[in-house]
Enzyme design. Structure first.
Site, short mmCIF file in Angstrom:
data_model
loop_
_atom_site.label_atom_id
_atom_site.label_comp_id
_atom_site.label_asym_id
_atom_site.label_seq_id
_atom_site.Cartn_x
_atom_site.Cartn_y
_atom_site.Cartn_z
N HIS A 113 0.86 -1.42 -0.14
CA HIS A 113 -0.13 -0.14 0.13
C HIS A 113 1.00 1.36 -0.24
CE1 HIS A 113 -0.10 0.01 4.85
NE2 HIS A 113 0.57 0.82 4.50
N ASP A 151 0.14 -7.31 1.93
CA ASP A 151 0.22 -6.42 1.91
C ASP A 151 1.70 -6.37 1.29
OD1 ASP A 151 -0.20 -3.35 1.50
OD2 ASP A 151 0.03 -4.04 4.00
N SER A 160 4.79 2.69 8.24
CA SER A 160 4.28 1.29 6.91
C SER A 160 5.48 0.93 5.94
CB SER A 160 3.23 2.08 6.02
OG SER A 160 1.44 1.95 6.93
#
Length: 470
Positions: free
Chosen positions: A115, A145, A218
């Site tokens: 992402h 992911d 992230s």
């Protein structure tokens, strides 16, 4: 004399408390050496993406997600406003994102979240010594992911990969990343739980921690006290938009198995079993004659699936799969997902009061989105699993359309009073004829607003206000 004794006692108690505090302080971990050694292999990732925008012809304000609130968010944290209020009615704008990653090979392979780079036209990587590179996307795996990047460089510092299977709740862990663009921010905490299955991710047994993770973290690494990467920081649970003490990381074991396939093929192939499953509660265990609650109970076998072809049936309880014990139903999708199409495995199941072994030949995950939608175990944000109405039920209650609730997972369905066995015939003003109808209609249900739902319960129809909480 008494005053002297009292003073001596006070001094003694104070000395004891200070010694106790010092002893406790020295028992806490010192992360400085770990950070010094690991930081050079952590990178900052930024992306550029050209998007087409359009505005309302009357107000001049942009449509879609580029809201004023989002502008203020970016302005507050980054000192910029990427989506200008005075944007042209039609045109192209540059959109950017920030994240983290880490170097896993001396020749420039970098691991991050999918992402972080999803949809990017250009991916920039900045090292700790301020060198910058434009990265090539090797491959992605949206299901876990993860994304693998490559930069043109040699003799780069790398992280040490650890064994996430050895993690236990209570162990110290540390994250390095770029929350809100603040490079090389270090946060620490403990492992809160392992093997967490989230509603949106059935292929990853997440590591749950209380490490402070925020936007920009992230894709960054999660280290153990030995300085080894045991996870990739990926998600947070929040009601405020910020950190609330619950964050999730992808285990290093999962990540490295994905990396191997991305390096070789640029994509990840997984096997498919084709069953809907649920946990075995204590009451269910007793009703099936099991000594304890364990395994994955098959609530539905999908048509023309590997499970159906092998002879698995609704009501079977899968106890082991390919030799791996299945304690909770959420463990099965991950185990199956590690296999490849064509693998022939043995499943030990509990059926009719005894155990038996069934051989299953796994197949590739189908591309048909309808089949995939039906095969998701607990990913329905409505908090329920639905299926086709059994013929006997349709005849008994004279029902010719709709879906039956096979399982109430919790959350939204439970809050709205729905029960197993309820038949849903209409949702948000639209008639439901099949599971695929229900899935498509459910996607458009707004959060925070009640919509009408027609339910038939034990033959009696009624409407209820169905509301998904924000």
């Amino acid at each position: 004399m008494n005053r002297w004794l009292k003073q001596v006692s006070i001094v003694a108690i104070s000395t004891f408390m200070m010694a106790s505090m010092l002893s406790h302080a020295t028992s806490l971990p010192d992360f400085t050496e770990l950070v010094d050694e690991a930081s050079p292999a952590v990178v900052n990732i930024s992306t550029e993406q050209t998007v087409t925008t359009r505005t309302s012809s009357q107000s001049g304000q942009q449509l879609g997600p580029n809201s004023e609130e989002l502008n203020e968010f970016f302005k507050h944290f980054f000192g910029q406003q990427p989506f200008g209020r005075n944007a042209p009615e039609q045109g192209e704008q540059q959109r950017s994102s920030l994240g983290s990653g880490f170097i896993i090979s001396h020749d420039g392979y970098i691991l991050t979240n999918n992402h972080v780079i999803d949809g990017a036209d250009i991916i920039h990587v900045r090292l700790s010594d301020r060198r910058e590179y434009v990265a090539t996307l090797v491959g992605t795996d949206p299901r876990t992911d993860l994304a693998l990047l490559k930069i043109d460089a040699d003799e780069l510092p790398i992280v040490k990969m650890g064994d996430s299977d050895k993690l236990k709740p209570g162990q110290w862990v540390l994250a390095i990343g770029s929350p809100f663009g603040f490079d090389y921010t270090v946060t620490a905490g403990i492992v809160s739980a392992t093997g967490r299955n989230l509603p949106s991710d059935s292929y990853v047994p997440f590591i749950q921690t209380d490490v402070a993770i925020n936007p920009g973290n992230s894709g960054g690494p999660l280290f153990n006290l030995d300085g080894e990467v045991v996870g990739i920081n990926s998600q947070i649970y929040t009601r405020s938009g910020g950190f609330m003490g619950v964050s999730f990381a992808i285990p290093s074991k999962v990540a490295m198995s994905v990396v191997d396939q991305l390096k070789t093929d640029g994509k990840v192939s997984r096997a498919w079993l084709g069953v809907l499953i649920q946990d075995v509660s204590n009451d269910l265990a007793e009703s099936f004659g099991l000594d304890r609650s364990s395994g994955a109970l098959i609530s539905r076998v999908l048509p023309d699936s590997p499970a159906e072809k092998s002879g698995l049936k609704s009501g079977d309880i899968i106890m082991t799969f390919n030799g791996e014990s299945i304690e909770h139903s959420g463990e099965l999708p991950y185990v199956v997902g590690q296999m490849k199409a064509g693998d022939e495995i043995d499943a030990k199941v509990y059926r009719d009061g005894k155990e038996q072994t069934i051989t299953v030949t796994l197949e590739a995950i189908p591309n048909d989105p309808k089949v995939l939608a039906e095969s998701k175990q607990d990913q329905n944000r409505l908090g329920m699993i639905v299926g086709d109405i059994p013929e006997e039920m349709a005849k008994e209650f004279d029902i010719d359309n709709g879906v039956v609730i096979e399982q109430v997972i919790g959350g939204t369905a439970a809050r709205n009073g729905l029960q197993q066995g309820d038949v849903i015939t209409m949702l948000n003003g639209k008639h439901i004829k099949s599971v695929s109808d229900f899935t498509e209609i459910a996607k458009d249900i707004p959060n925070g607003r009640s919509v009408p739902m027609r339910v038939i319960r034990q033959g009696y129809p009624m409407f209820i206000p169905f509301k998904i909480m924000e």
